[in-house]
Design a protein around this motif. Structure first.
Motif, PDB file in Angstrom:
ATOM      1  N   LYS A  28       0.807   5.499   0.267  1.00 12.28           N
ATOM      2  CA  LYS A  28      -0.033   6.577   0.794  1.00 12.28           C
ATOM      3  C   LYS A  28       0.245   7.894   0.071  1.00 12.28           C
ATOM      4  O   LYS A  28       1.391   8.185  -0.289  1.00 12.28           O
ATOM      5  CB  LYS A  28       0.194   6.734   2.287  1.00 12.28           C
ATOM      6  CG  LYS A  28      -0.266   5.518   3.066  1.00 12.28           C
ATOM      7  CD  LYS A  28      -0.169   5.725   4.538  1.00 12.28           C
ATOM      8  CE  LYS A  28      -0.658   4.463   5.229  1.00 12.28           C
ATOM      9  NZ  LYS A  28      -0.810   4.611   6.641  1.00 12.28           N
ATOM     10  N   PHE A  29      -0.835   8.692  -0.074  1.00  5.69           N
ATOM     11  CA  PHE A  29      -0.772   9.976  -0.764  1.00  5.69           C
ATOM     12  C   PHE A  29      -1.622  10.992  -0.012  1.00  5.69           C
ATOM     13  O   PHE A  29      -2.418  10.628   0.855  1.00  5.69           O
ATOM     14  CB  PHE A  29      -1.283   9.821  -2.207  1.00  5.69           C
ATOM     15  CG  PHE A  29      -0.500   8.815  -2.989  1.00  5.69           C
ATOM     16  CD1 PHE A  29       0.656   9.174  -3.652  1.00  5.69           C
ATOM     17  CD2 PHE A  29      -0.898   7.480  -3.019  1.00  5.69           C
ATOM     18  CE1 PHE A  29       1.394   8.230  -4.344  1.00  5.69           C
ATOM     19  CE2 PHE A  29      -0.166   6.532  -3.714  1.00  5.69           C
ATOM     20  CZ  PHE A  29       0.983   6.916  -4.377  1.00  5.69           C
ATOM     21  N   LYS A  30      -1.491  12.257  -0.384  1.00  7.14           N
ATOM     22  CA  LYS A  30      -2.269  13.318   0.246  1.00  7.14           C
ATOM     23  C   LYS A  30      -3.733  13.292  -0.183  1.00  7.14           C
ATOM     24  O   LYS A  30      -4.602  13.725   0.561  1.00  7.14           O
ATOM     25  CB  LYS A  30      -1.676  14.685  -0.089  1.00  7.14           C
ATOM     26  CG  LYS A  30      -0.322  14.928   0.524  1.00  7.14           C
ATOM     27  CD  LYS A  30       0.204  16.290   0.127  1.00  7.14           C
ATOM     28  CE  LYS A  30       1.628  16.469   0.639  1.00  7.14           C
ATOM     29  NZ  LYS A  30       2.213  17.709   0.146  1.00  7.14           N
ATOM     30  N   ASN A  31      -3.982  12.806  -1.411  1.00  5.42           N
ATOM     31  CA  ASN A  31      -5.340  12.864  -1.930  1.00  5.42           C
ATOM     32  C   ASN A  31      -5.522  11.861  -3.072  1.00  5.42           C
ATOM     33  O   ASN A  31      -4.586  11.144  -3.436  1.00  5.42           O
ATOM     34  CB  ASN A  31      -5.671  14.284  -2.399  1.00  5.42           C
ATOM     35  CG  ASN A  31      -4.645  14.808  -3.375  1.00  5.42           C
ATOM     36  OD1 ASN A  31      -4.257  14.132  -4.330  1.00  5.42           O
ATOM     37  ND2 ASN A  31      -4.175  16.024  -3.142  1.00  5.42           N
ATOM     38  N   PHE A  32      -6.694  11.834  -3.634  1.00  3.47           N
ATOM     39  CA  PHE A  32      -7.008  10.911  -4.722  1.00  3.47           C
ATOM     40  C   PHE A  32      -6.220  11.232  -5.987  1.00  3.47           C
ATOM     41  O   PHE A  32      -5.761  10.328  -6.684  1.00  3.47           O
ATOM     42  CB  PHE A  32      -8.518  10.937  -5.012  1.00  3.47           C
ATOM     43  CG  PHE A  32      -8.933   9.926  -6.039  1.00  3.47           C
ATOM     44  CD1 PHE A  32      -9.123   8.597  -5.684  1.00  3.47           C
ATOM     45  CD2 PHE A  32      -9.132  10.295  -7.354  1.00  3.47           C
ATOM     46  CE1 PHE A  32      -9.507   7.650  -6.627  1.00  3.47           C
ATOM     47  CE2 PHE A  32      -9.516   9.355  -8.309  1.00  3.47           C
ATOM     48  CZ  PHE A  32      -9.701   8.038  -7.943  1.00  3.47           C
ATOM     49  N   LYS A  37       0.846  -1.187   0.000  1.00  4.37           N
ATOM     50  CA  LYS A  37       0.000   0.000   0.000  1.00  4.37           C
ATOM     51  C   LYS A  37       0.882   1.237   0.000  1.00  4.37           C
ATOM     52  O   LYS A  37       1.844   1.316   0.767  1.00  4.37           O
ATOM     53  CB  LYS A  37      -0.908   0.018   1.221  1.00  4.37           C
ATOM     54  CG  LYS A  37      -1.970  -1.048   1.191  1.00  4.37           C
ATOM     55  CD  LYS A  37      -2.879  -0.963   2.392  1.00  4.37           C
ATOM     56  CE  LYS A  37      -3.870  -2.124   2.328  1.00  4.37           C
ATOM     57  NZ  LYS A  37      -4.787  -2.123   3.448  1.00  4.37           N
ATOM     58  N   GLU A  50      -3.230  12.503  -6.385  1.00  5.18           N
ATOM     59  CA  GLU A  50      -1.856  11.991  -6.302  1.00  5.18           C
ATOM     60  C   GLU A  50      -1.837  10.470  -6.430  1.00  5.18           C
ATOM     61  O   GLU A  50      -0.945   9.915  -7.074  1.00  5.18           O
ATOM     62  CB  GLU A  50      -1.201  12.420  -4.993  1.00  5.18           C
ATOM     63  CG  GLU A  50      -0.833  13.884  -4.951  1.00  5.18           C
ATOM     64  CD  GLU A  50      -0.101  14.267  -3.684  1.00  5.18           C
ATOM     65  OE1 GLU A  50       0.287  13.375  -2.888  1.00  5.18           O
ATOM     66  OE2 GLU A  50       0.096  15.479  -3.478  1.00  5.18           O
ATOM     67  N   ALA A  51      -2.789   9.794  -5.816  1.00  2.00           N
ATOM     68  CA  ALA A  51      -2.861   8.336  -5.921  1.00  2.00           C
ATOM     69  C   ALA A  51      -3.105   7.921  -7.364  1.00  2.00           C
ATOM     70  O   ALA A  51      -2.503   6.965  -7.863  1.00  2.00           O
ATOM     71  CB  ALA A  51      -3.964   7.794  -5.005  1.00  2.00           C
ATOM     72  N   GLU A  91      -7.707   4.415  -4.057  1.00  2.00           N
ATOM     73  CA  GLU A  91      -8.663   4.965  -3.115  1.00  2.00           C
ATOM     74  C   GLU A  91      -8.204   6.365  -2.745  1.00  2.00           C
ATOM     75  O   GLU A  91      -7.111   6.781  -3.105  1.00  2.00           O
ATOM     76  CB  GLU A  91      -8.712   4.099  -1.853  1.00  2.00           C
ATOM     77  CG  GLU A  91      -9.071   2.645  -2.119  1.00  2.00           C
ATOM     78  CD  GLU A  91      -8.958   1.805  -0.874  1.00  2.00           C
ATOM     79  OE1 GLU A  91      -9.882   1.904  -0.028  1.00  2.00           O
ATOM     80  OE2 GLU A  91      -7.967   1.084  -0.731  1.00  2.00           O
ATOM     81  N   TYR A  92      -9.046   7.082  -2.015  1.00  6.25           N
ATOM     82  CA  TYR A  92      -8.636   8.401  -1.567  1.00  6.25           C
ATOM     83  C   TYR A  92      -7.395   8.269  -0.680  1.00  6.25           C
ATOM     84  O   TYR A  92      -7.424   7.590   0.352  1.00  6.25           O
ATOM     85  CB  TYR A  92      -9.750   9.099  -0.774  1.00  6.25           C
ATOM     86  CG  TYR A  92      -9.361  10.521  -0.441  1.00  6.25           C
ATOM     87  CD1 TYR A  92      -9.648  11.552  -1.322  1.00  6.25           C
ATOM     88  CD2 TYR A  92      -8.661  10.811   0.716  1.00  6.25           C
ATOM     89  CE1 TYR A  92      -9.265  12.848  -1.044  1.00  6.25           C
ATOM     90  CE2 TYR A  92      -8.255  12.105   1.002  1.00  6.25           C
ATOM     91  CZ  TYR A  92      -8.564  13.127   0.121  1.00  6.25           C
ATOM     92  OH  TYR A  92      -8.151  14.402   0.385  1.00  6.25           O
ATOM     93  N   GLY A  93      -6.306   8.864  -1.112  1.00  8.23           N
ATOM     94  CA  GLY A  93      -5.089   8.885  -0.316  1.00  8.23           C
ATOM     95  C   GLY A  93      -4.257   7.621  -0.305  1.00  8.23           C
ATOM     96  O   GLY A  93      -3.279   7.536   0.434  1.00  8.23           O
ATOM     97  N   LYS A  94      -4.614   6.641  -1.128  1.00  5.75           N
ATOM     98  CA  LYS A  94      -3.769   5.451  -1.182  1.00  5.75           C
ATOM     99  C   LYS A  94      -4.011   4.652  -2.459  1.00  5.75           C
ATOM    100  O   LYS A  94      -5.045   4.771  -3.103  1.00  5.75           O
ATOM    101  CB  LYS A  94      -3.952   4.563   0.042  1.00  5.75           C
ATOM    102  CG  LYS A  94      -5.316   3.964   0.206  1.00  5.75           C
ATOM    103  CD  LYS A  94      -5.376   3.135   1.501  1.00  5.75           C
ATOM    104  CE  LYS A  94      -6.802   2.711   1.782  1.00  5.75           C
ATOM    105  NZ  LYS A  94      -6.918   1.958   3.028  1.00  5.75           N
TER     106      LYS A  94
END
Length: 112
Positions: free
Chosen positions: A50-54, A48, A56-57, A80-83
């Protein structure tokens, strides 16, 4: 990108051998944070990110998609949102091959 992550996938057919336990152990040392899971009877590498938002993911997912398309070796990706969750395995052999570990390393490089 490490030397391992700069390698390219080799052509793989249904007769190709799956990675042995010793090979998986050695190849796992080349990647960080990837789990080996069994899903529907097939071993897969999964991680997995992780990101700040959708957005970026999704951008990361597109980078991984470009890497995959260039190699003709495609993962499962859940955005998903942030990942984003990326799973690599070799469909034709129903398990893990060295190619999967190479692509995991290249996925890590795309995350940086």
């Amino acid at each position: 990108m490490s030397g391992f992550g700069e390698q390219y996938c080799e052509a793989c057919n249904a007769d190709a051998p799956r990675a042995t336990d010793a090979e998986k152990q050695a190849l796992s040392k080349e990647i960080t944070g990837w789990d080996i899971l069994e899903v529907d009877g097939e071993e897969q590498l999964r991680k997995k990110f992780k990101f700040k938002n959708f957005v970026e993911a999704l951008a990361f997912t597109n980078k991984v998609g470009e890497l995959a398309e260039a190699e003709g070796h495609h993962p499962a990706i859940l955005v998903e949102y942030g990942k984003a969750t990326v799973s690599w395995w070799t469909h034709t052999i129903g398990g893990l091959h060295k190619n999967d570990f190479i692509m995991a390393a290249r996925t890590d490089s795309a995350y940086r």
